[in-house]
Design a protein around this motif. Sequence first.
Motif, PDB file in Angstrom:
ATOM      1  N   GLY A  58       0.844  -1.196   0.000  1.00 21.47           N
ATOM      2  CA  GLY A  58       0.000   0.000   0.000  1.00 21.47           C
ATOM      3  C   GLY A  58       0.871   1.234   0.000  1.00 21.47           C
ATOM      4  N   THR A  59       0.234   2.380  -0.204  1.00 15.38           N
ATOM      5  CA  THR A  59       0.983   3.642  -0.259  1.00 15.38           C
ATOM      6  C   THR A  59       0.609   4.580   0.885  1.00 15.38           C
ATOM      7  OG1 THR A  59      -0.663   4.591  -1.754  1.00 15.38           O
ATOM      8  CG2 THR A  59       1.281   3.547  -2.771  1.00 15.38           C
ATOM      9  N   GLY A  60       0.010   4.039   1.928  1.00 16.07           N
ATOM     10  CA  GLY A  60      -0.393   4.865   3.063  1.00 16.07           C
ATOM     11  C   GLY A  60       0.756   5.612   3.711  1.00 16.07           C
ATOM     12  N   PHE A  61       1.947   5.045   3.642  1.00 15.49           N
ATOM     13  CA  PHE A  61       3.129   5.688   4.234  1.00 15.49           C
ATOM     14  C   PHE A  61       4.076   6.215   3.167  1.00 15.49           C
ATOM     15  CE2 PHE A  61       1.717   2.666   7.493  1.00 15.49           C
ATOM     16  CZ  PHE A  61       1.552   3.535   8.553  1.00 15.49           C
ATOM     17  N   GLY A  62       3.662   6.174   1.901  1.00 22.13           N
ATOM     18  CA  GLY A  62       4.494   6.652   0.803  1.00 22.13           C
ATOM     19  C   GLY A  62       4.710   5.569  -0.233  1.00 22.13           C
ATOM     20  N   THR A  63       5.265   5.959  -1.341  1.00 24.83           N
ATOM     21  CA  THR A  63       5.555   5.005  -2.406  1.00 24.83           C
ATOM     22  C   THR A  63       6.716   4.108  -1.986  1.00 24.83           C
ATOM     23  OG1 THR A  63       7.093   6.534  -3.450  1.00 24.83           O
ATOM     24  CG2 THR A  63       4.784   6.597  -4.204  1.00 24.83           C
ATOM     25  N   PRO A  64       6.821   2.917  -2.557  1.00 25.46           N
ATOM     26  CA  PRO A  64       7.925   2.035  -2.164  1.00 25.46           C
ATOM     27  C   PRO A  64       9.302   2.694  -2.291  1.00 25.46           C
ATOM     28  CG  PRO A  64       6.332   0.806  -3.450  1.00 25.46           C
ATOM     29  CD  PRO A  64       5.911   2.247  -3.493  1.00 25.46           C
ATOM     30  N   GLU A  65       9.526   3.415  -3.380  1.00 26.03           N
ATOM     31  CA  GLU A  65      10.847   4.018  -3.599  1.00 26.03           C
ATOM     32  C   GLU A  65      11.169   5.121  -2.597  1.00 26.03           C
ATOM     33  OE1 GLU A  65       8.106   6.067  -6.640  1.00 26.03           O
ATOM     34  OE2 GLU A  65       8.358   4.053  -5.852  1.00 26.03           O
ATOM     35  N   TYR A  70      18.572   8.845   2.215  1.00 22.55           N
ATOM     36  CA  TYR A  70      19.986   9.179   2.074  1.00 22.55           C
ATOM     37  C   TYR A  70      20.881   8.159   2.785  1.00 22.55           C
ATOM     38  CZ  TYR A  70      24.366  11.716   2.725  1.00 22.55           C
ATOM     39  OH  TYR A  70      25.689  12.059   2.751  1.00 22.55           O
ATOM     40  N   VAL A  71      20.505   7.763   3.991  1.00 22.51           N
ATOM     41  CA  VAL A  71      21.310   6.815   4.773  1.00 22.51           C
ATOM     42  C   VAL A  71      21.369   5.466   4.059  1.00 22.51           C
ATOM     43  CG1 VAL A  71      21.459   5.564   6.969  1.00 22.51           C
ATOM     44  CG2 VAL A  71      20.854   7.994   6.955  1.00 22.51           C
ATOM     45  N   LYS A  72      20.231   4.986   3.571  1.00 19.92           N
ATOM     46  CA  LYS A  72      20.181   3.705   2.853  1.00 19.92           C
ATOM     47  C   LYS A  72      21.036   3.777   1.593  1.00 19.92           C
ATOM     48  CE  LYS A  72      18.456  -0.404   1.965  1.00 19.92           C
ATOM     49  NZ  LYS A  72      18.821  -1.565   2.739  1.00 19.92           N
ATOM     50  N   ILE A  76      24.344   1.451   0.622  1.00 18.95           N
ATOM     51  CA  ILE A  76      24.422   0.694  -0.630  1.00 18.95           C
ATOM     52  C   ILE A  76      25.682   1.082  -1.403  1.00 18.95           C
ATOM     53  CG2 ILE A  76      23.335   0.381  -2.896  1.00 18.95           C
ATOM     54  CD1 ILE A  76      20.616   0.680  -1.395  1.00 18.95           C
ATOM     55  N   MET A  77      25.983   2.364  -1.462  1.00 18.71           N
ATOM     56  CA  MET A  77      27.173   2.814  -2.190  1.00 18.71           C
ATOM     57  C   MET A  77      28.456   2.296  -1.543  1.00 18.71           C
ATOM     58  SD  MET A  77      26.231   6.611  -3.606  1.00 18.71           S
ATOM     59  CE  MET A  77      25.434   7.242  -2.143  1.00 18.71           C
ATOM     60  N   LYS A  78      28.491   2.245  -0.220  1.00 15.91           N
ATOM     61  CA  LYS A  78      29.670   1.727   0.482  1.00 15.91           C
ATOM     62  C   LYS A  78      29.852   0.240   0.175  1.00 15.91           C
ATOM     63  CE  LYS A  78      32.946   2.736   3.391  1.00 15.91           C
ATOM     64  NZ  LYS A  78      34.071   3.517   2.912  1.00 15.91           N
ATOM     65  N   ALA A  79      28.769  -0.526   0.217  1.00 20.44           N
ATOM     66  CA  ALA A  79      28.842  -1.953  -0.111  1.00 20.44           C
ATOM     67  C   ALA A  79      29.222  -2.150  -1.577  1.00 20.44           C
ATOM     68  CB  ALA A  79      27.506  -2.628   0.190  1.00 20.44           C
ATOM     69  N   ILE A 113      13.548   2.620 -11.668  1.00 22.30           N
ATOM     70  CA  ILE A 113      14.151   3.942 -11.638  1.00 22.30           C
ATOM     71  C   ILE A 113      15.656   3.763 -11.860  1.00 22.30           C
ATOM     72  CG2 ILE A 113      14.494   6.041 -10.292  1.00 22.30           C
ATOM     73  CD1 ILE A 113      11.987   4.972  -8.629  1.00 22.30           C
ATOM     74  N   GLU A 114      16.123   4.099 -13.056  1.00 25.91           N
ATOM     75  CA  GLU A 114      17.545   3.992 -13.373  1.00 25.91           C
ATOM     76  C   GLU A 114      18.269   5.231 -12.850  1.00 25.91           C
ATOM     77  OE1 GLU A 114      18.023   3.204 -17.536  1.00 25.91           O
ATOM     78  OE2 GLU A 114      16.931   1.318 -17.413  1.00 25.91           O
ATOM     79  N   ASP A 115      19.536   5.059 -12.482  1.00 26.53           N
ATOM     80  CA  ASP A 115      20.341   6.151 -11.958  1.00 26.53           C
ATOM     81  C   ASP A 115      19.610   6.870 -10.815  1.00 26.53           C
ATOM     82  OD1 ASP A 115      22.707   6.020 -13.517  1.00 26.53           O
ATOM     83  OD2 ASP A 115      21.625   6.902 -15.209  1.00 26.53           O
ATOM     84  N   ALA A 116      19.109   6.086  -9.880  1.00 26.30           N
ATOM     85  CA  ALA A 116      18.304   6.626  -8.782  1.00 26.30           C
ATOM     86  C   ALA A 116      19.112   7.483  -7.832  1.00 26.30           C
ATOM     87  CB  ALA A 116      17.635   5.481  -8.024  1.00 26.30           C
ATOM     88  N   PHE A 117      20.377   7.146  -7.674  1.00 28.11           N
ATOM     89  CA  PHE A 117      21.265   7.952  -6.831  1.00 28.11           C
ATOM     90  C   PHE A 117      22.690   7.718  -7.265  1.00 28.11           C
ATOM     91  CE2 PHE A 117      19.950   4.136  -4.574  1.00 28.11           C
ATOM     92  CZ  PHE A 117      21.135   3.516  -4.251  1.00 28.11           C
ATOM     93  N   TYR A 118      23.599   8.576  -6.782  1.00 24.47           N
ATOM     94  CA  TYR A 118      25.005   8.519  -7.216  1.00 24.47           C
ATOM     95  C   TYR A 118      25.906   8.365  -6.022  1.00 24.47           C
ATOM     96  CZ  TYR A 118      23.041  10.444 -11.463  1.00 24.47           C
ATOM     97  OH  TYR A 118      22.294  10.645 -12.593  1.00 24.47           O
TER      98      TYR A 118
END
Length: 118
Positions: A58-65, A70-72, A76-79, A113-118
């Motif tokens: 559901g989207t009651g708390f926002g979209t999945p993405e 920022y922390v997540k 991911i970038m460190k790993a 979503i491609e290139d979602a973050f850098y």
Amino acid sequence: MSNTNTTGKWGEDLALQFLTAKGHELSQRNYRYKQAEIDLITISGKTLIFTEVKTRTGTGFGTPESFVDYVKAKLIMKAAEHFIFQIDWHADVRFDIISILKLPDGSHQIRHIEDAFY
């Protein structure tokens, strides 16, 4: 296994099917480095792609993405950095998000979503 874990695994399986249908080759699944985990690592052409899969019912708390903050992303970038050095990768790298919304009627919506973050 909890319902959340079952939904997450289902979403990762669906995301992997989606990516392989687009020509991606699986390199690693659920790669862990310290406190970080990367759901899917695939190769498409000469690009190594790190994909975070977010599945919600559901989207009651926002979209999945929207749950990739920022922390997540930093984790991911460190790993990813560790993985890149581990396999001695010298080509392009990309960070994607696959957002899956499981609908009440049993169907689903996938957003890549491609290139979602850098």
